[in-house]
Write an enzyme that holds these catalytic residues in place. Sequence first.
Site, PDB file in Angstrom:
ATOM      1  N   ASP A  54       0.826  -1.081  -0.150  1.00 17.17           N
ATOM      2  CA  ASP A  54      -0.040  -0.134   0.112  1.00 17.17           C
ATOM      3  C   ASP A  54       0.865   1.161   0.136  1.00 17.17           C
ATOM      4  OD1 ASP A  54       0.817   0.267   2.512  1.00 17.17           O
ATOM      5  OD2 ASP A  54      -0.899  -0.045   3.810  1.00 17.17           O
ATOM      6  N   ASP A  73      -8.133  -7.136  -0.148  1.00 15.53           N
ATOM      7  CA  ASP A  73      -7.376  -7.348   0.924  1.00 15.53           C
ATOM      8  C   ASP A  73      -8.105  -7.133   2.256  1.00 15.53           C
ATOM      9  OD1 ASP A  73      -7.046  -4.519   0.876  1.00 15.53           O
ATOM     10  OD2 ASP A  73      -5.978  -5.083   2.679  1.00 15.53           O
ATOM     11  N   CYS A 130     -13.545 -28.574   5.200  1.00 15.82           N
ATOM     12  CA  CYS A 130     -12.103 -27.853   4.844  1.00 15.82           C
ATOM     13  C   CYS A 130     -10.832 -28.799   4.829  1.00 15.82           C
ATOM     14  CB  CYS A 130     -11.872 -26.845   5.784  1.00 15.82           C
ATOM     15  SG  CYS A 130     -10.461 -25.868   5.553  1.00 15.82           S
ATOM     16  N   CYS A 139      -7.605 -27.887   4.901  1.00 14.53           N
ATOM     17  CA  CYS A 139      -6.512 -27.028   5.004  1.00 14.53           C
ATOM     18  C   CYS A 139      -5.523 -27.852   5.898  1.00 14.53           C
ATOM     19  CB  CYS A 139      -6.761 -25.613   5.729  1.00 14.53           C
ATOM     20  SG  CYS A 139      -7.199 -25.665   7.505  1.00 14.53           S
ATOM     21  N   CYS A 177      -7.348 -28.218   9.626  1.00 12.28           N
ATOM     22  CA  CYS A 177      -8.345 -29.239   9.490  1.00 12.28           C
ATOM     23  C   CYS A 177      -8.106 -30.636   9.213  1.00 12.28           C
ATOM     24  CB  CYS A 177      -9.515 -28.563   8.656  1.00 12.28           C
ATOM     25  SG  CYS A 177     -10.469 -27.296   9.337  1.00 12.28           S
ATOM     26  N   HIS A 216      -6.172 -21.666   8.935  1.00 13.70           N
ATOM     27  CA  HIS A 216      -7.335 -22.226   8.460  1.00 13.70           C
ATOM     28  C   HIS A 216      -8.219 -21.003   7.898  1.00 13.70           C
ATOM     29  CE1 HIS A 216     -11.238 -23.772   8.293  1.00 13.70           C
ATOM     30  NE2 HIS A 216     -11.801 -22.553   8.754  1.00 13.70           N
TER      31      HIS A 216
END
Lengths: 396, 396
Positions: free
Chosen positions: A89, A289, A327, A329, A332, A358
């Site tokens: 930014d 974002d 999920c 991930c 998980c 996660h």
Amino acid sequence: MYTLIKKEGKARRGQFETVHGTFQTPCFMNVGTAAAIKGGISSLDLVNLKCQVELCNTYHLHLRPTDKVIKEMGGLHKFMNWDKPILTDSGGFQVFSLAKLRKIKEEGVYFNSHVDGRRIFMGPEESMQIQSNLGSTIAMAFDECVDNHMAQITPDMDEQTKNRIIRKAYEYSKNSCERTTRWLYRCREEMARLNALPDTINKHQLLFGINQGSVFEDLRLRHMEEIAKLDMDGYAVGGLAVGEPTEEMYRILDAVVPVMPEKKIRYLMGVGTPSNIIEAVARGIDLFDCVMPSRNARHATIFTWNGIMHATNKCYETDSRPLDPECDCPTCRNFSRAYIRHLFKADEQLAGRLAVAHNLYFYNTLMEKIRDAIDNDEFDSFRAKYSGLLASKLED
Amino acid sequence: MYTLIKKEGKARRGQFETVHGTFQTPCFMNVGTAAAIKGGISSLDLVNLKCQVELCNTYHLHLRPTDKVIKEMGGLHKFMNWDKPILTDSGGFQVFSLAKLRKIKEEGVYFNSHVDGRRIFMGPEESMQIQSNLGSTIAMAFDECVDNHMAQITPDMDEQTKNRIIRKAYEYSKNSCERTTRWLYRCREEMARLNALPDTINKHQLLFGINQGSVFEDLRLRHMEEIAKLDMDGYAVGGLAVGEPTEEMYRILDAVVPVMPEKKIRYLMGVGTPSNIIEAVARGIDLFDCVMPSRNARHATIFTWNGIMHATNKCYETDSRPLDPECDCPTCRNFSRAYIRHLFKADEQLAGRLAVAHNLYFYNTLMEKIRDAIDNDEFDSFRAKYSGLLASKLED
């Protein structure tokens, strides 16, 4: 460079090519404020969390470790050990939200560091210089993110006072927009100069312009028209999600997105919840974002495909299921709700790390599903199914 | 079951077989107090850090999430997702160091929880029950870790006062040792009973006895002889590294290790620095644990093969080398001193995680090198080279 692949309604499926690789849009950037994701996630983890783009904050890095140090280290990519795209930014938002005793002038902004209080000046040229030192893939133009003055209005206010506040807010926003346009010209010129220097880290650094204009549609449209003339590498909508009601944000998007250049990537800054993202994609936004997935995770607030859960709830004490049974991930696949609840209760840092991993994976997968849906002309039904569901509280 | 493979001097190279796999000795156990390594290291990371055995704390887990919860979740292995050996301490050390208002009786100890103050009783049977519920690979006997009363002695004290303190400390330690022996009989009996129950998680849970006796060689020897009679699965030396000078610890080891059963694994509890470990291996110790690598890492104190460094030193601001150029841990393979220094300065949790990963890998690699050295009859020269060097301050 942005390529529009296909559309379903206003929702766009595209990709964006950079010297650090191509990312698919719609895309959510993962926020690593001070060159690190909060919660102990490393750049190595990000690869396994489907992160396409990492976002870092110019203001924070300028203060610490300083952009000079990062330049000496070969730029942000080397510093963090992340070879995919990075967006920085401009520092503007933090100057206006974190810094103290700020004074805005035509040349830029004088402010006091929130770290050690020292007086700093940042204008368009300084922001470009810092971002060039950081060597990010995409730099953002230095703009003024105007406070939402309309928040001062209360329901019991008389019409005259209301109107005075609105007039004042409008007048302020108008002047600020015009200055932000002038700053954009200076940013573009300075970036071109920096990209041509022999010791610049990323000579192909891209620059996005930022649309402002608060909640005033005519200001937003006029400003967008002005900055569109500059043929920037991409365009962002800034100054939203700063406290205004969600419906206001959607109203501004409905107005401004249609006048954004079709051939350029469109970035809605600082947004948002999964539902916000789906709704903004439906209005033609490509890039997002937000600190929400990582910040919420550190407070045990977990996004799942059936709604939002609080991992510390007593009901999970002996729950052997993963945070989200749908999920896949790393968290998980390996750990139970019972274990993660315990880690939060015992104040173990591993709790935050597993939860942040996660939530980031959830957001990055959400974008993947959105892309797949647009690819298959199913975004409309995806939106109908998930826009409300993902904002609901999980039924335990 | 312990197998002695070879010796070099008193240093022993061995292995220990358990239902959760075999580990090589000398071995350092990585401490995951509350079922997690501090600093955000997960059980998945531990595999990449060469960890052979994880140690968890009975006292902490009994209080939170409670051993009942962990039993319901299928035991510690499932709870943490770690399938290699786990050793649990007995809770005794924490009862004597953390708990408040403790009262020692023949049946056990009454104390107040340091978490919520509630009154708790723990005796040999309770400790065995809790460890059985946790389902660890190796349980430790419930013992009394006697305070080092000798620390009350000051150089300017007259002989009479000194002698009174010594006599009192001796008397206390003697009675305590005798009680600890009686407790060991009760532990062994209770463990046998629990291992035979149908719903016990680990029916092959092993039990180690603990030698006490403070700094008094004759008490240490007599106690060791007493507990050796019980033919336990292993023997620990407890009550050292509790504030006494290092030379005192080595003196006790010199006295007591030779009378420990040759065919049983020997565990020195809570030790220590890399140098301490090398010196204890030289005296015949096989197994270690200590919070030092993780605790020091979180305070930016880093172990390297050339001595100890402080990662926040200004001199590392733009140092592109890894923490330790001789190390191939995940942290050193991927991140620079400059980046890690920045993470510490910016108070990013990733700092601690990367540093803890390095220090644990360093300790686990130290043990690997010690084993290789003994295998090759080079431990003597290894000790000569590293015992001092690893305790030195790194020359920058």
